[in-house]
Design an enzyme around this catalytic site. Structure first.
Site, short mmCIF file in Angstrom:
data_model
loop_
_atom_site.label_atom_id
_atom_site.label_comp_id
_atom_site.label_asym_id
_atom_site.label_seq_id
_atom_site.Cartn_x
_atom_site.Cartn_y
_atom_site.Cartn_z
N HIS A 86 3.27 -3.41 6.83
CA HIS A 86 2.25 -2.39 6.56
C HIS A 86 2.14 -1.44 7.75
CE1 HIS A 86 -0.02 -4.31 3.10
NE2 HIS A 86 0.89 -5.20 3.40
N HIS A 115 0.88 -1.18 0.00
CA HIS A 115 0.00 0.00 0.00
C HIS A 115 0.92 1.23 0.00
CE1 HIS A 115 -3.17 -2.74 1.95
NE2 HIS A 115 -3.49 -2.55 0.67
N GLU A 130 1.18 -5.20 10.79
CA GLU A 130 0.69 -3.82 10.86
C GLU A 130 1.49 -3.10 11.94
OE1 GLU A 130 -1.51 -2.58 8.81
OE2 GLU A 130 -2.51 -4.35 7.99
N GLU A 147 1.85 3.68 3.03
CA GLU A 147 2.27 3.11 4.31
C GLU A 147 3.80 3.13 4.37
OE1 GLU A 147 -1.80 0.46 4.42
OE2 GLU A 147 0.11 -0.59 4.54
ZN LIG Z 1 -1.53 -1.92 4.19
#
Ligand SMILES: [Zn+2]
Length: 330
Positions: free
Chosen positions: A147, A55, A211, A58
């Protein structure tokens, strides 16, 4: 110098196709992919894929990777394990967007058809991962896809374990994540065609989506809480044993239900900035949907993860999770 690879990937600017670092050499098999090969391959050490910016907005993992490349340049690290470094979506990163046409992290499925630039990028990255893992059939396979989350979280750093029929990560491997500052883990209950799922599903790799805090612009990330994660990545690249901590210091969750959006008119009853892993009591009205009606929490409390009321009709608007024991511990 390896630390020029990230700016050269973003520009994009010419970058050498190969070079040497302490303990080995490197190649750039395609745009945004950097393969590190040690002079001596120890079949005991994991061959690791470390991916960032699947992404584009990020950026904390990009900065973390930049630090590691600087340490390799300065010969503060010695390459000791096969490592594939992947900058997932440079174009989206330049645009400071999650994606350009569609979410890249849903497209890592062989045979999937589509014409967006994310579809093309997914094919390039799947092929790079295939080539890498096939080159090291004897080494354990590992993939950490890094991420940051869109929203705040009751657990700022958490892992998502993609679904697989087969065995779970070992207690030692969970212990690596624990020592790296991971506070919670979400165990997926079905296939979702993310990058980490690709490596787990097709290559039997130990793989997680990690994350690491909340989205922030490049250069504005607080890397201090990510120092233990940096130490894990450094150990993997050097082929040394990562630090471990109590795997049961991580709080484990399993997906109990998916809150699906069915209609054109859909809304949540909770605030837009509700953190991930917020608990809702039995009987709480969570959402309204002009086709499916309201969603009301059943007999057990649930925690809401990745809520997004703006998804298209027919898509998942939130995951509803409950605590579970560590996978493989029973
Ligand atoms: Zn992500």
């Amino acid at each position: 110098m390896l630390s020029d690879w990230i700016p050269a990937t973003l520009e994009p600017a010419p970058f050498p196709t190969e070079g040497r670092c302490r303990g080995g050499h490197w190649l750039t098999p395609c745009w945004g992919v950097l393969e590190l090969t040690p002079d001596h391959i120890n079949p005991q050490v994991p061959a690791s894929v470390i991916s960032v910016a699947v992404h584009g907005n990020e950026t904390a993992p990009v900065e973390l990777l930049g630090d590691l490349l600087c340490q390799l340049d300065a010969e503060k690290m010695t390459l000791g394990a096969p490592t594939l470094l992947i900058f997932g979506h440079p174009k989206a990163c330049v645009a400071q967007q999650r994606y350009i046409d569609t979410n890249l992290n849903r497209l890592f499925q062989r045979g999937l058809e589509g014409t967006t630039q994310e579809h093309h990028r997914a094919i390039e990255l799947m092929s790079a991962v295939d080539d890498f893992f096939e080159r090291y059939p004897s080494n354990p396979h590992l993939h950490l896809d890094l991420h940051t989350a869109i929203r705040r979280s009751e657990y700022p750093r958490f892992a998502v374990l993609p679904y697989a029929e087969r065995t779970s990560p070992t207690a030692t491997q969970w212990g690596w994540l624990s020592a790296a500052g991971i506070q919670a883990a979400l165990v997926q209950h079905q296939h979702s065609w993310t990058f980490s799922h690709y490596s787990r599903h097709y290559h039997q790799a130990t793989a997680w989506t990690l994350e690491l805090g909340q989205v922030a612009p490049m250069g504005q990330n607080d890397l201090e809480p990510l120092a233990p994660m940096g130490a894990l990545l450094s150990a993997l690249i050097q082929g040394s044993a990562p630090s471990t901590d109590n795997p049961d210091a991580i709080t484990y969750f399993v997906v109990r239900d998916e809150l699906m959006r069915q209609g054109d008119h859909f809304s949540f009853h909770f605030a837009d900035d509700t953190p991930n892993f917020t608990t809702f009591k039995p009987g709480t009205r969570l959402s309204e949907d002009d086709i499916a009606g309201p969603y009301i929490v059943g007999d057990d409390p649930v925690l809401v993860v990745f809520p997004n009321p703006q998804v298209e009709a027919g898509a998942r608007a939130a995951l509803l999770v409950t605590p579970t024991s560590r996978p493989g511990s029973a």
